[in-house]
Design a protein around this motif. Structure first.
Motif, short mmCIF file in Angstrom:
data_model
loop_
_atom_site.label_atom_id
_atom_site.label_comp_id
_atom_site.label_asym_id
_atom_site.label_seq_id
_atom_site.Cartn_x
_atom_site.Cartn_y
_atom_site.Cartn_z
N SER A 138 24.90 5.50 29.09
CA SER A 138 26.30 5.72 29.50
C SER A 138 26.97 6.76 28.60
O SER A 138 27.71 7.63 29.08
CB SER A 138 27.10 4.41 29.43
OG SER A 138 26.65 3.51 30.40
N ARG A 140 25.48 9.16 26.95
CA ARG A 140 24.92 10.46 27.34
C ARG A 140 25.59 10.99 28.60
O ARG A 140 25.98 12.15 28.68
CB ARG A 140 23.42 10.37 27.57
CG ARG A 140 22.81 11.73 27.95
CD ARG A 140 21.55 11.68 28.77
NE ARG A 140 21.72 10.88 29.95
CZ ARG A 140 20.78 10.06 30.43
NH1 ARG A 140 19.63 9.94 29.83
NH2 ARG A 140 21.00 9.37 31.53
N ASP A 141 25.77 10.12 29.60
CA ASP A 141 26.40 10.54 30.86
C ASP A 141 27.83 11.01 30.63
O ASP A 141 28.28 12.00 31.22
CB ASP A 141 26.38 9.39 31.87
CG ASP A 141 24.97 9.05 32.34
OD1 ASP A 141 24.03 9.86 32.10
OD2 ASP A 141 24.80 7.96 32.93
N ILE A 142 28.55 10.32 29.76
CA ILE A 142 29.92 10.71 29.44
C ILE A 142 29.93 12.08 28.76
O ILE A 142 30.73 12.95 29.10
CB ILE A 142 30.60 9.64 28.56
CG1 ILE A 142 30.86 8.37 29.37
CG2 ILE A 142 31.90 10.17 27.94
CD1 ILE A 142 31.19 7.16 28.53
N VAL A 144 27.67 14.43 28.96
CA VAL A 144 27.31 15.44 29.95
C VAL A 144 28.53 15.78 30.80
O VAL A 144 28.83 16.95 31.06
CB VAL A 144 26.13 14.96 30.84
CG1 VAL A 144 25.97 15.84 32.06
CG2 VAL A 144 24.85 14.93 30.02
N GLN A 145 29.27 14.77 31.21
CA GLN A 145 30.47 15.00 32.02
C GLN A 145 31.51 15.82 31.26
O GLN A 145 32.20 16.65 31.84
CB GLN A 145 31.06 13.67 32.46
CG GLN A 145 32.23 13.82 33.41
CD GLN A 145 32.74 12.49 33.93
OE1 GLN A 145 32.16 11.45 33.66
NE2 GLN A 145 33.82 12.52 34.67
N LEU A 146 31.60 15.61 29.96
CA LEU A 146 32.56 16.35 29.14
C LEU A 146 32.06 17.76 28.79
O LEU A 146 32.80 18.55 28.22
CB LEU A 146 32.86 15.58 27.85
CG LEU A 146 33.64 14.29 28.03
CD1 LEU A 146 33.73 13.54 26.71
CD2 LEU A 146 35.02 14.55 28.60
N GLY A 147 30.82 18.05 29.12
CA GLY A 147 30.28 19.37 28.87
C GLY A 147 29.45 19.51 27.62
O GLY A 147 28.97 20.57 27.32
N ASP A 150 25.02 20.19 27.68
CA ASP A 150 24.41 21.39 28.20
C ASP A 150 23.09 21.74 27.52
O ASP A 150 22.46 22.71 27.87
CB ASP A 150 25.37 22.58 28.05
CG ASP A 150 26.62 22.40 28.89
OD1 ASP A 150 26.57 21.64 29.87
OD2 ASP A 150 27.64 23.02 28.56
N SER A 155 19.41 15.64 27.61
CA SER A 155 19.12 15.17 28.95
C SER A 155 18.34 13.88 28.97
O SER A 155 18.21 13.24 29.99
CB SER A 155 18.35 16.23 29.72
OG SER A 155 17.04 16.35 29.19
#
Length: 158
Positions: A138, A140-142, A144-147, A150, A155
């Motif tokens: 979760s 990591r997903d957050i 990634v969503q915040l940028g 990259d 990943s």
């Protein structure tokens, strides 16, 4: 009645506290990593960041500057120190008189692997061992969503 401009200027204590907590955790983990790298490998955090961003085939200095969290001049100085210590070589580029390819030496590769294990141990101790796999995913997903995700390392693909 407060105007919209007034309410926009008032900080949200929850968000401010959350941001502060993230900064404190980040700083604490970086301090731990830096301390362990210095203690076990006699390298700085900047030297480690540079070493782990040099792929096995080497990398152009200008490309390395885009991978590390340092200024252009700082990357050059770090590379100079790593050359002096025999951890990397700086090879000229024939078609670019100012260009250079940075490659790990055998000693640099060995140090890169050992230091990466130290880094992983600190990360495990500092926060990964305190969260479940689902919580880490979760997080990591957050990110990634915040940028912030990259980078291939974020990943989860290794």
């Amino acid at each position: 009645m407060a105007s919209r401009a007034d309410s926009a200027a008032d900080p949200d204590p929850f968000l401010s506290g959350l941001w502060r907590s993230m900064m404190e955790i980040h700083n604490a983990v970086l301090r731990d990593i830096e301390s362990e790298l210095a203690k076990h490998h006699r390298i700085s955090l900047n030297e480690y960041d540079t070493l782990v961003n040099i792929p096995p085939q080497g990398i152009r200095l200008r490309e390395l500057k885009n991978r590390v969290v340092l200024t252009q001049s700082a990357v050059s100085r770090v590379c100079d120190r790593l050359v002096e210590r025999g951890l990397v070589t700086r090879l000229p580029v024939a078609e670019d008189a100012r260009g250079a390819v940075i490659q790990l030496t055998d000693a640099g590769r060995k140090l890169q692997r050992r230091a990466a294990r130290t880094d992983a141990e600190v990360l495990e101790r500092a926060f990964a061992s305190r969260l479940s796999r689902a919580q880490l995913e979760s997080l990591r997903d957050i990110l990634v969503q915040l940028g912030a995700g990259d980078h291939p390392e974020s990943s989860g693909e290794g």
